[in-house]
Design a protein around this motif. Structure first.
Motif, PDB file in Angstrom:
ATOM      1  N   PHE A 131      58.050 -11.582  27.619  1.00 21.10           N
ATOM      2  CA  PHE A 131      56.616 -11.724  27.879  1.00 21.10           C
ATOM      3  C   PHE A 131      55.824 -10.855  26.922  1.00 21.10           C
ATOM      4  CE2 PHE A 131      52.552 -11.024  29.792  1.00 21.10           C
ATOM      5  CZ  PHE A 131      52.244 -12.219  30.403  1.00 21.10           C
TER       6      PHE A 131
ATOM      7  N   SER B 157      53.417 -12.251  23.945  1.00 23.95           N
ATOM      8  CA  SER B 157      52.011 -12.179  24.310  1.00 23.95           C
ATOM      9  C   SER B 157      51.182 -12.063  23.036  1.00 23.95           C
ATOM     10  CB  SER B 157      51.743 -11.025  25.269  1.00 23.95           C
ATOM     11  OG  SER B 157      51.924  -9.813  24.608  1.00 23.95           O
ATOM     12  N   THR B 158      49.945 -12.507  23.143  1.00 23.98           N
ATOM     13  CA  THR B 158      49.128 -12.708  21.956  1.00 23.98           C
ATOM     14  C   THR B 158      49.039 -11.474  21.079  1.00 23.98           C
ATOM     15  OG1 THR B 158      47.826 -14.210  23.272  1.00 23.98           O
ATOM     16  CG2 THR B 158      46.867 -13.502  21.185  1.00 23.98           C
TER      17      THR B 158
ATOM     18  N   TYR C  66      36.485  -4.582   6.020  1.00 29.99           N
ATOM     19  CA  TYR C  66      36.638  -4.230   7.429  1.00 29.99           C
ATOM     20  C   TYR C  66      37.551  -5.260   8.092  1.00 29.99           C
ATOM     21  CZ  TYR C  66      35.142  -3.466  12.280  1.00 29.99           C
ATOM     22  OH  TYR C  66      35.101  -3.227  13.609  1.00 29.99           O
TER      23      TYR C  66
ATOM     24  N   THR D 136      42.470   1.566  15.258  1.00 34.73           N
ATOM     25  CA  THR D 136      41.669   0.961  16.317  1.00 34.73           C
ATOM     26  C   THR D 136      40.240   0.736  15.861  1.00 34.73           C
ATOM     27  OG1 THR D 136      42.901   2.460  17.719  1.00 34.73           O
ATOM     28  CG2 THR D 136      41.262   1.119  18.791  1.00 34.73           C
TER      29      THR D 136
ATOM     30  N   LEU E 152      39.798  -5.351  14.171  1.00 39.42           N
ATOM     31  CA  LEU E 152      39.377  -6.019  15.382  1.00 39.42           C
ATOM     32  C   LEU E 152      40.412  -7.083  15.707  1.00 39.42           C
ATOM     33  CD1 LEU E 152      37.078  -6.176  17.358  1.00 39.42           C
ATOM     34  CD2 LEU E 152      35.937  -7.765  15.851  1.00 39.42           C
ATOM     35  N   ARG E 153      40.596  -7.992  14.754  1.00 39.90           N
ATOM     36  CA  ARG E 153      41.593  -9.039  14.963  1.00 39.90           C
ATOM     37  C   ARG E 153      42.907  -8.682  14.302  1.00 39.90           C
ATOM     38  NH1 ARG E 153      38.555 -14.648  14.572  1.00 39.90           N
ATOM     39  NH2 ARG E 153      36.411 -14.028  14.867  1.00 39.90           N
TER      40      ARG E 153
ATOM     41  N   ARG F 292      44.931  -6.216  14.073  1.00 35.72           N
ATOM     42  CA  ARG F 292      45.332  -4.906  14.551  1.00 35.72           C
ATOM     43  C   ARG F 292      46.757  -4.567  14.157  1.00 35.72           C
ATOM     44  NH1 ARG F 292      42.641  -4.038  20.406  1.00 35.72           N
ATOM     45  NH2 ARG F 292      40.600  -3.604  19.558  1.00 35.72           N
TER      46      ARG F 292
ATOM     47  N   SER G 105      45.430  -0.203  23.479  1.00 35.02           N
ATOM     48  CA  SER G 105      44.333  -0.682  24.301  1.00 35.02           C
ATOM     49  C   SER G 105      44.853  -1.363  25.558  1.00 35.02           C
ATOM     50  CB  SER G 105      43.458  -1.644  23.501  1.00 35.02           C
ATOM     51  OG  SER G 105      44.181  -2.807  23.204  1.00 35.02           O
TER      52      SER G 105
ATOM     53  N   ARG H  35      42.288 -18.823  11.719  1.00 34.69           N
ATOM     54  CA  ARG H  35      40.917 -18.328  11.710  1.00 34.69           C
ATOM     55  C   ARG H  35      39.992 -19.481  11.378  1.00 34.69           C
ATOM     56  NH1 ARG H  35      40.133 -13.332  10.853  1.00 34.69           N
ATOM     57  NH2 ARG H  35      41.786 -13.260  12.344  1.00 34.69           N
TER      58      ARG H  35
ATOM     59  N   ASP I 207      34.586 -19.621  15.768  1.00 33.96           N
ATOM     60  CA  ASP I 207      35.303 -18.860  16.782  1.00 33.96           C
ATOM     61  C   ASP I 207      34.388 -17.770  17.323  1.00 33.96           C
ATOM     62  OD1 ASP I 207      37.400 -20.335  16.030  1.00 33.96           O
ATOM     63  OD2 ASP I 207      38.782 -18.662  15.696  1.00 33.96           O
ATOM     64  N   VAL I 208      34.507 -17.522  18.626  1.00 32.43           N
ATOM     65  CA  VAL I 208      33.760 -16.408  19.196  1.00 32.43           C
ATOM     66  C   VAL I 208      34.726 -15.249  19.407  1.00 32.43           C
ATOM     67  CG1 VAL I 208      32.446 -15.596  21.164  1.00 32.43           C
ATOM     68  CG2 VAL I 208      32.131 -17.933  20.341  1.00 32.43           C
ATOM     69  N   THR I 209      34.398 -14.111  18.810  1.00 37.42           N
ATOM     70  CA  THR I 209      35.206 -12.931  19.058  1.00 37.42           C
ATOM     71  C   THR I 209      34.643 -12.226  20.286  1.00 37.42           C
ATOM     72  OG1 THR I 209      35.613 -12.712  16.714  1.00 37.42           O
ATOM     73  CG2 THR I 209      36.074 -10.803  18.071  1.00 37.42           C
TER      74      THR I 209
ATOM     75  N   LEU J 293      34.955  -9.182  22.701  1.00 43.78           N
ATOM     76  CA  LEU J 293      35.507  -7.835  22.836  1.00 43.78           C
ATOM     77  C   LEU J 293      35.231  -7.318  24.245  1.00 43.78           C
ATOM     78  CD1 LEU J 293      36.874  -5.600  21.148  1.00 43.78           C
ATOM     79  CD2 LEU J 293      34.619  -4.656  20.778  1.00 43.78           C
TER      80      LEU J 293
ATOM     81  N   GLU K 129      46.430 -11.800  28.935  1.00 46.08           N
ATOM     82  CA  GLU K 129      47.005 -13.135  28.720  1.00 46.08           C
ATOM     83  C   GLU K 129      46.378 -14.146  29.667  1.00 46.08           C
ATOM     84  OE1 GLU K 129      49.529 -14.310  26.327  1.00 46.08           O
ATOM     85  OE2 GLU K 129      48.373 -12.612  25.582  1.00 46.08           O
TER      86      GLU K 129
ATOM     87  N   ARG L 131      43.032 -15.027  28.430  1.00 48.89           N
ATOM     88  CA  ARG L 131      43.113 -15.922  27.268  1.00 48.89           C
ATOM     89  C   ARG L 131      43.353 -17.353  27.710  1.00 48.89           C
ATOM     90  NH1 ARG L 131      46.102 -11.314  24.871  1.00 48.89           N
ATOM     91  NH2 ARG L 131      44.477 -10.235  23.693  1.00 48.89           N
TER      92      ARG L 131
ATOM     93  N   GLU M 143      38.404 -15.764  20.773  1.00 51.98           N
ATOM     94  CA  GLU M 143      39.469 -14.785  20.582  1.00 51.98           C
ATOM     95  C   GLU M 143      39.172 -13.588  21.463  1.00 51.98           C
ATOM     96  OE1 GLU M 143      42.133 -12.828  17.059  1.00 51.98           O
ATOM     97  OE2 GLU M 143      40.547 -14.247  16.601  1.00 51.98           O
TER      98      GLU M 143
ATOM     99  N   ILE N  48      39.736 -10.009  22.764  1.00 53.90           N
ATOM    100  CA  ILE N  48      40.319  -8.759  22.284  1.00 53.90           C
ATOM    101  C   ILE N  48      39.898  -7.632  23.213  1.00 53.90           C
ATOM    102  CG2 ILE N  48      40.364  -7.114  20.380  1.00 53.90           C
ATOM    103  CD1 ILE N  48      39.651  -9.490  18.565  1.00 53.90           C
ATOM    104  N   THR N  49      40.852  -6.830  23.620  1.00 50.29           N
ATOM    105  CA  THR N  49      40.492  -5.751  24.527  1.00 50.29           C
ATOM    106  C   THR N  49      40.423  -4.437  23.774  1.00 50.29           C
ATOM    107  OG1 THR N  49      42.778  -5.285  25.089  1.00 50.29           O
ATOM    108  CG2 THR N  49      41.622  -6.889  26.446  1.00 50.29           C
ATOM    109  N   SER N  50      39.660  -3.518  24.322  1.00 51.10           N
ATOM    110  CA  SER N  50      39.442  -2.253  23.637  1.00 51.10           C
ATOM    111  C   SER N  50      39.179  -1.175  24.674  1.00 51.10           C
ATOM    112  CB  SER N  50      38.245  -2.401  22.706  1.00 51.10           C
ATOM    113  OG  SER N  50      37.858  -1.150  22.210  1.00 51.10           O
TER     114      SER N  50
ATOM    115  N   THR O 137      30.595  -9.153  13.635  1.00 49.22           N
ATOM    116  CA  THR O 137      31.687 -10.115  13.802  1.00 49.22           C
ATOM    117  C   THR O 137      31.900 -10.399  15.285  1.00 49.22           C
ATOM    118  OG1 THR O 137      33.206  -8.252  13.787  1.00 49.22           O
ATOM    119  CG2 THR O 137      32.986  -9.472  11.744  1.00 49.22           C
ATOM    120  N   ILE O 138      31.393  -9.513  16.150  1.00 50.31           N
ATOM    121  CA  ILE O 138      31.619  -9.669  17.585  1.00 50.31           C
ATOM    122  C   ILE O 138      30.571 -10.604  18.169  1.00 50.31           C
ATOM    123  CG2 ILE O 138      31.800  -8.469  19.788  1.00 50.31           C
ATOM    124  CD1 ILE O 138      32.381  -5.939  18.114  1.00 50.31           C
TER     125      ILE O 138
END
Lengths: 297, 450
Positions: free
Chosen positions: A86, A90-91, A162, A241, A245-246, A248, A256, B43, B47-49, B51, B62, B65, B76, B78-80, B99-100
């Protein structure tokens, strides 16, 4: 031959033999004892490192319910790759693993390319401000990266790198450089200047002398420095971090999500993070030991 | 003696030659450069990022998602963590290049962005979200006391109690499983905990670890239930009674609790039998062991059943690359059916008034029942998470942690500690210029500690 001769003959060698034999035995005993102590210490040290790795590995591959068993078991009773699967699928995990490797390699190459000449210069040439330069290099590490986070991100956005592996690799290079410079510097100091001069008198240009004579001798140090860079980059979380963003790296991705994840995932992730660096260290170690041996002989 | 250049004839070990070095170096550099150039897969434009500081655990992320797969445009997720989350949003605003597309966070997480004016006004989105009965109180929170709607409510959670069934046989007289849902008092809880302690050892736990939510227990549960207020009753005689209660219950609880960040795992392993925590931090145990667990509302005190609804919201930063796509995702996530899926998958409750589905997983159902019993309870006293503290949020919680440390763990004089900490509390409120929030009576100016 004669019956009488024997008792006379026998004690003599015995007398002379016993004393050195005793000494030898005592010495042997002391040697064995020393050796046992050495091995015990080595075993203890190894255990210190291996025990956590063992526990992590075992727990990473036990079924989820067994992870919560209380008290915990030392020897696993069942085996499962469920959590591991898993986690790995996972993504973002595989992608970020790849990113981590790429970032670590770029940092390794860049910091070696930039740091080695600087280290050489520090070791070989006396120039004004040399000590100040040394200190300045170190002081960059005294700067808390946390307060740099927003400006760094803003600059990298402006430069358009970036959220790429390059931004993280550049950052890691910057973080590793002070150590690379200082380590390689001290390695070059250890390479006798005479050898370099001898090479030059025999027709080498300074560059050739460096490449043919100094570099091979300095390789173990360079390898050590590069392992250091690799490990630093592999484990670094904060810059990774902030700057991605994407795209990583593994630690950034994992940090995270793990703090609040259930224990089985933490073990799976810990194992997953541990193994690649172990492999790298095992691979590089062969060269490192081999070369150390050759140089110190 | 041999020079370093000697080849050792007896051992033919692999030598690291110059050529090898150059080759390896070039190879590494080449590989790295190549990899650095490789375009990331998948990509696409539009797409919507997204966060989010919420749903960061692997499984929840998951699940989120898979929920987002149904969104109108690819998202997309993404956790932070909180710190990098706000750094990144601020950095993108300063660079003037975003980008977010979408932000997900708790109410408090948006406060600094609102102060700096980094979020889009979503008021005009509301008319499009017809058929969604948002809880008006939550929308009001999203306005931060102004006109602009800075975030749309996304999901809500609260805190409940859970116990392992083994503990039920020690319930005090007059309390049965049903009474747990409706009339359990703090005093009965203390009796229960002590009875368990005598027979089975210390099995009561509060999340008092470094990342545990113990301050929320004090702010939203114990204080309101005992004193009917929070800041305005901080050192009242009722507060002293509350601390006395906590000290008493704690003495029969698991001393390991100072290391618990969430109660999920101690409950599962059986280290703890009776616990209080956030629904998301206790839900795992309920879901995995529904047969062995009961869930119920927090107890009630002399002033009622204080509880703390937690609201997560969705916001769009001002320099989002494609605001329309982001709005479409908000529209999608607030649809009633998606809200119930969210409940099913990650055990957060709808932020809109929606019928709960009948076929919930047993563990989720346990939690849902406890939450409903909480909100429907007679004398329910909803508090707000601290409002308007901004960057002072941590300092505010620290006052409560420190008071807990001094009173419960160190055994200092209660009134004395409260008097000293009241000064610190007032400093925090003054610095933040925060007015009182529920359950304290709303008033003009900075909230005064009482």
């Amino acid at each position: 031959m004669s019956v009488a001769a024997r008792p006379a003959a026998v004690p003599v060698p015995r007398e002379t033999a016993i004393a050195p034999d005793r000494g030898r035995r005592a010495r042997a005993r002391r040697k064995t004892l020393g050796r046992a102590l050495l091995y015990a210490t080595a075993a203890l040290l190894a255990l210190f490192v291996l025990a956590p790795i063992y526990l992590i590995t075992v727990t990473a591959f036990t079924p989820r319910d067994a992870v919560y068993d209380y008290p915990k078991r030392l020897i696993p009773e069942s085996f499962s790759i469920e959590t591991m699967r898993f986690f790995v699928t996972s993504t973002g995990v595989l992608g970020s693993l790849w990113n981590s490797v790429v970032v670590a390699l770029i940092s390794l190459v860049l910091s070696t390319l930039i740091g080695t000449p600087a280290g050489y210069a520090l070791a070989r040439y006396v120039f004004r401000g040399r000590d100040a330069f040394r200190l300045t290099i170190l002081s960059t590490r005294a700067f808390p990266i946390v307060i740099l986070s927003i400006p760094l991100a803003v600059s990298f956005i402006d430069w358009g790198i970036y959220d790429t592996v390059w931004s993280v690799a550049l950052m890691h290079t910057a973080l590793a450089l002070p150590f690379t410079v200082l380590i390689t510097g001290s390695i070059f100091v250890g390479v006798p200047r005479d050898l370099e001069e001898a090479a030059q008198t025999l027709g080498c240009s300074p560059a050739q002398a460096f490449v043919r004579v100094v570099l091979p001798l300095a390789l173990p140090g360079l390898a050590a420095a590069s392992i250091f860079t690799f490990v630093l980059s592999w484990n670094e979380v904060f810059a990774a971090t902030i700057l991605t963003l994407r795209e990583r790296t593994l630690p950034a991705l994992v940090l995270s999500s793990l703090a609040a994840s259930p224990a089985p995932f933490r073990f799976a992730a810990a194992w997953f993070m541990l193994v690649p660096s172990l492999i790298i260290i095992f691979v590089i170690r062969r060269y490192l030991l081999g070369m150390w041996g050759r140089v110190s002989r | 003696m041999s020079t370093p250049f000697d080849t050792d004839g007896t051992r033919r070990e692999r030598r690291w030659t110059r050529r090898d070095v150059v080759r390896t170096g070039a190879g590494l550099a080449g590989a790295a450069a190549l990899a650095g150039r490789l375009p990331a897969a998948g990509r696409a434009q539009g797409d919507v990022t997204f966060l989010s500081t919420q749903f960061s655990p692997v499984e929840e992320a998951e699940a989120m998602r898979s929920i987002l797969e149904g969104a109108p445009s690819p998202v997309e997720f993404i956790t932070s963590e909180d710190g990098p989350f706000s750094d990144r949003v601020v950095a993108e605003a300063q660079a003037g290049q975003g980008t977010i597309g979408l932000l997900g966070a708790l109410h408090g997480g948006f406060a600094t962005f609102v102060e700096q004016g980094l979020l889009t006004d979503l008021s005009d989105l509301l008319p499009q979200l017809q058929g969604r009965a948002f809880v008006e109180q939550y929308l009001e929170l999203g306005r931060f006391g102004g006109q602009q709607l800075s975030y749309v409510p996304w999901a809500q959670a609260t805190y409940i109690m859970a116990a392992r069934r083994e503990a039920l046989e020690f319930l005090p007289e007059g309390v049965d499983e049903n009474a747990l849902q409706t009339t359990l008092t703090y005093d009965q809880l203390a009796q229960w905990v002590k009875a368990v302690n005598e027979e089975a050892g210390p099995k009561f736990g509060l999340p008092a670890g470094a990342k545990g939510l113990l301050p929320r227990f004090l702010q939203g549960y114990a204080y309101p239930s005992f004193t009917g207020g929070l800041n305005t009753t901080f050192r009242s005689p009722e507060a002293v009674t509350m601390w006395q209660w906590l000290k008493d219950a704690w003495s029969a609880g698991n001393p390991q609790a100072t290391t618990y960040d969430n109660m999920d795992e101690p409950l599962r392993s059986g280290e703890v039998w009776i616990a209080w925590d956030h629904t998301a931090r206790i839900g795992g145990a309920l879901r995995d062991l529904p047969e062995e667990m009961v869930a119920f509302p927090a107890p009630r005190g002399p002033r009622g059943l204080g509880f703390l609804p937690v609201i997560a919201g969705l916001a769009i930063p001002k320099n989002a690359p494609d605001p329309e796509a982001s709005r479409a995702v908000i529209e999608y996530l607030t649809r009633p059916e998606v809200q119930t899926t969210t409940l099913r998958e990650v055990a957060w409750f709808p932020a809109i008034e929606a019928e709960l589905p009948a076929d919930l997983e047993p563990g989720v159902q346990l939690g849902a029942n406890a939450v409903q019993a909480t909100t429907a309870a007679e004398g329910a006293l909803p508090s707000l998470l601290p409002v308007g503290l901004g960057a002072q949020g941590d300092a505010y919680s620290k006052v409560f942690r420190d008071a807990f440390q001094q009173i419960v763990l160190d055994g200092d004089d209660i009134q004395g500690v409260l008097d000293t900490q009241a000064v610190n509390l007032q400093t925090v409120l003054d610095t933040a210029q925060a007015s009182c929030w529920a359950p304290d009576p709303a008033g003009e100016g900075v909230c005064r500690v009482g």
